[in-house]
Motif scaffolding. Sequence first.
Motif, PDB file in Angstrom:
ATOM      1  N   ALA A 162       0.837  -1.209   0.000  1.00 41.43           N
ATOM      2  CA  ALA A 162       0.000   0.000   0.000  1.00 41.43           C
ATOM      3  C   ALA A 162       0.868   1.253   0.000  1.00 41.43           C
ATOM      4  O   ALA A 162       0.582   2.216  -0.730  1.00 41.43           O
ATOM      5  N   ILE A 163       1.960   1.209   0.790  1.00 37.83           N
ATOM      6  CA  ILE A 163       2.850   2.384   0.831  1.00 37.83           C
ATOM      7  C   ILE A 163       3.553   2.549  -0.520  1.00 37.83           C
ATOM      8  O   ILE A 163       3.641   3.659  -1.064  1.00 37.83           O
ATOM      9  N   ALA A 164       4.031   1.411  -1.022  1.00 39.61           N
ATOM     10  CA  ALA A 164       4.787   1.463  -2.295  1.00 39.61           C
ATOM     11  C   ALA A 164       3.917   1.954  -3.444  1.00 39.61           C
ATOM     12  O   ALA A 164       4.398   2.666  -4.346  1.00 39.61           O
ATOM     13  N   LYS A 201       1.833   4.146  -3.552  1.00 41.40           N
ATOM     14  CA  LYS A 201       1.726   5.613  -3.600  1.00 41.40           C
ATOM     15  C   LYS A 201       2.834   6.205  -4.492  1.00 41.40           C
ATOM     16  O   LYS A 201       2.722   7.324  -4.994  1.00 41.40           O
ATOM     17  N   HIS A 202       3.903   5.432  -4.669  1.00 41.56           N
ATOM     18  CA  HIS A 202       5.073   5.929  -5.420  1.00 41.56           C
ATOM     19  C   HIS A 202       5.167   5.365  -6.846  1.00 41.56           C
ATOM     20  O   HIS A 202       5.966   5.853  -7.642  1.00 41.56           O
ATOM     21  N   GLY A 203       4.409   4.300  -7.102  1.00 40.33           N
ATOM     22  CA  GLY A 203       4.469   3.735  -8.452  1.00 40.33           C
ATOM     23  C   GLY A 203       3.788   2.381  -8.516  1.00 40.33           C
ATOM     24  O   GLY A 203       3.190   1.929  -7.532  1.00 40.33           O
ATOM     25  N   ASP A 204       3.942   1.714  -9.686  1.00 43.49           N
ATOM     26  CA  ASP A 204       3.304   0.398  -9.859  1.00 43.49           C
ATOM     27  C   ASP A 204       4.110  -0.651  -9.116  1.00 43.49           C
ATOM     28  O   ASP A 204       5.342  -0.618  -9.116  1.00 43.49           O
ATOM     29  N   VAL A 205       3.377  -1.623  -8.524  1.00 45.65           N
ATOM     30  CA  VAL A 205       4.034  -2.633  -7.690  1.00 45.65           C
ATOM     31  C   VAL A 205       3.779  -4.021  -8.279  1.00 45.65           C
ATOM     32  O   VAL A 205       2.678  -4.322  -8.729  1.00 45.65           O
ATOM     33  N   SER A 206       4.835  -4.831  -8.257  1.00 51.68           N
ATOM     34  CA  SER A 206       4.665  -6.238  -8.656  1.00 51.68           C
ATOM     35  C   SER A 206       5.490  -7.108  -7.709  1.00 51.68           C
ATOM     36  O   SER A 206       6.503  -6.648  -7.145  1.00 51.68           O
ATOM     37  N   ALA A 207       5.038  -8.380  -7.538  1.00 49.41           N
ATOM     38  CA  ALA A 207       5.734  -9.277  -6.614  1.00 49.41           C
ATOM     39  C   ALA A 207       6.905  -9.934  -7.331  1.00 49.41           C
ATOM     40  O   ALA A 207       6.828 -10.245  -8.521  1.00 49.41           O
ATOM     41  N   ASP A 260       9.242   6.922   3.555  1.00 44.13           N
ATOM     42  CA  ASP A 260       7.865   6.535   3.885  1.00 44.13           C
ATOM     43  C   ASP A 260       7.813   5.174   4.552  1.00 44.13           C
ATOM     44  O   ASP A 260       7.089   4.957   5.531  1.00 44.13           O
ATOM     45  N   LEU A 261       8.605   4.210   3.977  1.00 41.67           N
ATOM     46  CA  LEU A 261       8.624   2.847   4.533  1.00 41.67           C
ATOM     47  C   LEU A 261       9.196   2.867   5.959  1.00 41.67           C
ATOM     48  O   LEU A 261       8.674   2.198   6.861  1.00 41.67           O
ATOM     49  N   SER A 262      10.224   3.640   6.191  1.00 43.23           N
ATOM     50  CA  SER A 262      10.851   3.698   7.525  1.00 43.23           C
ATOM     51  C   SER A 262       9.888   4.312   8.552  1.00 43.23           C
ATOM     52  O   SER A 262       9.748   3.817   9.669  1.00 43.23           O
ATOM     53  N   SER A 263       9.215   5.356   8.097  1.00 43.68           N
ATOM     54  CA  SER A 263       8.316   6.035   9.045  1.00 43.68           C
ATOM     55  C   SER A 263       7.083   5.192   9.379  1.00 43.68           C
ATOM     56  O   SER A 263       6.411   5.408  10.376  1.00 43.68           O
ATOM     57  N   SER A 264       6.791   4.181   8.493  1.00 39.16           N
ATOM     58  CA  SER A 264       5.617   3.327   8.752  1.00 39.16           C
ATOM     59  C   SER A 264       5.902   2.328   9.875  1.00 39.16           C
ATOM     60  O   SER A 264       4.998   1.679  10.386  1.00 39.16           O
ATOM     61  N   GLY A 265       7.117   2.156  10.236  1.00 45.74           N
ATOM     62  CA  GLY A 265       7.491   1.254  11.315  1.00 45.74           C
ATOM     63  C   GLY A 265       7.702  -0.181  10.843  1.00 45.74           C
ATOM     64  O   GLY A 265       8.100  -1.056  11.620  1.00 45.74           O
TER      65      GLY A 265
END
Lengths: 413, 299
Positions: free
Chosen positions: B235-237, B239-245, B266-271
Amino acid sequence: MNRFFIVFSRELRETLRSKPFIIISAIMALCLAAIALLPLFGASDGEKNEPVSGADNIYIHNCAVSENSDRETVEKLAEALPYISFSAAVTDDTSQYEALLEKYDAILVVRSAGDYDCYEKLSLGAQSIKYLFDDALTSICRTDSLVQLGVSYADAQSVLSANISGRSFFVGENLFGKMICNYVLVMLMFISIALYGQMVATRVASEKGSRTMELLATSASVRELLYGKVLGVGAAGLIQISVFIVSAVFLLNISSGSGISTIAALAANITAADIVFACAYFILGFLLMAFLFGGLGAMVDQLEDLSGIANIPVYIFMAGYLIAVFSTGSGSVSPLMVFASYFPFWSPVTMFSRMSAENVANWEVIVSLAILLASCLLAARVSVKLYASGMLRYGKAPGIKAILKSINQKKGN
Amino acid sequence: MTLTVRDIYKSFGDIKALCGVGFEASAGHPLGLLGRNGAGKTTLMRIIMDILKADSGEILLDGKPLADARTAIGYLPEERGLYRTSRIGEQLIYFARLRGMDAARAKQAVSDTLSRFGIEEYINRTPETLSKGNQQRVQLALAMINRPEILILDEPFSGLDPIGTAQLKEIIRDYAAQGHIVIFSSHQMPVVEDFCEDIVIIKSGRVVTKGHLNDIRNSYHSSRVFIRACGDISAIAQKHGDVSAKNGGIVCALSNDADANELLADLSSSGTQITHFEIIRPSLEEIFISSSGEGGNAQ
């Protein structure tokens, strides 16, 4: 220069080892041997037809005479021609003569000394024997006429058989012998130049087809490659022709069976200048054609595409050969022939024909050779351009326009 | 030892084949010469080998014009070129002699080279009797027969099986390591990537990219990030672009205005515990497509 000799020696070696070269050499050797040695086999066959003395080597033994022939004339004829048997008498029915001529060499129907028919069997290459009877019967007629005029038979015969001792001498150049020699040289020159020139084109085209040419271009300059190839193949051609000529002379001398052979008699008509000019015309004529063939060979992608483009110089060269052959046949020198003897594509073959028909001044030959040499140098320049342009060109076969464009291109394009 | 190609221009009539091409190739560092078909690679190689003359520009070896390109350069053309019916030994001696060796040295060099390539038993055979792989070895042996200072290879591994490719790679790599200049042209990007340290990409007769491969990669704006984390970060990612596994993590293809540092913040601040965060550097193929494609620009 060193690379040139490396290319030259490889081309010479590969040409001498190539199948077409070996096959042509073998065929020519067999032909020469057959032509030279056939007379030996012919002389030893079982038939014993000895030439009849006094009859100019005409083979005639049995002559039949029709039943109603004039007996007296036939007897005189038999006396005049003692080496022919006139014993048999055959029917007057001429329809049977074809069958009878299987048995006799000729059948005569003699109505009088001045009126007779001679029947001979028709065969390929047969020489008529009628002139023998003509001579004999003419003599008989004249003798009879003289006898009727009161001359004794013995005197009449003595008068008519008077022998003349005459000899014939030819002074100056034997143009006929020279014509024969020159004709052979012209033919040999035409075949050799066309053959070895095309061999250069074939080798260049096959190198391009196998893409070896691009690799060669990274190892030697265009000049070294082309000059080495042309001269290597040319040297192989020269070796082959020299071997043919030497072996032909040798074989024909064997077949003549005597010290004074026909070849020796013909060879006497060839002067040292002729030999020098022949070598010069062969070498320069070959170089002219081979350079053009080499350049054109580089313009095609595959060996199969070569025939169309390589025919252009062949047709031009062949026109010169035809002029030479027809001129040799007519025995006269036309203005076209004079022009052709200076035109570089034609002079190697036409000048020799001219020399057989008339005495050509040495300066004329030298001028003709100078024009040919200048043309060779020009052809070498043009072919280097064609080769350089063609070796990197792939795709459809070029037309005349593309070839001319390549010649006009600056170096390196 | 350095080969300098300086400001080469070449036109064929109205067609400009090369426009100011320049680069350097150093001994021991194989250089990949890349470009689409018709870009001007072959023309450039022919100019270096002195088969074609440039309209202007210079080819220098250690700052001096090449004395004789024909002995200094070994060439392996894309289209193989051997006399099909001549013995391999004779052909190699012929080419060795054309490249300046005397007969005795040429014979020795042929024997040594064929041994090094493991094909000495083919010395009396003709190319038409060999497999494609062995023909290629012979072709490479021919290019290297006189140990030239510069080796130019045009698609050296095309048509070879993986084992054959690996063997030839080893030979060429050794040759470069011995202090020779190797210029390598190929469309097989993974091979070039594996083999070359420096690359030059040509487009329409102009150099659009050149330099050390790593530097070029680093200079390219990276738009993809690989992340592994202990928890769901999709969900965080997103926000910055398209995500794939991918491989137990995600790949985030950053949108045009996004930045990898902002994503990491953003990822760091999410904990969420981040176990792996990697900016994916562009592959050579991507660089090639980017440089040589419609949008590629000169550097």
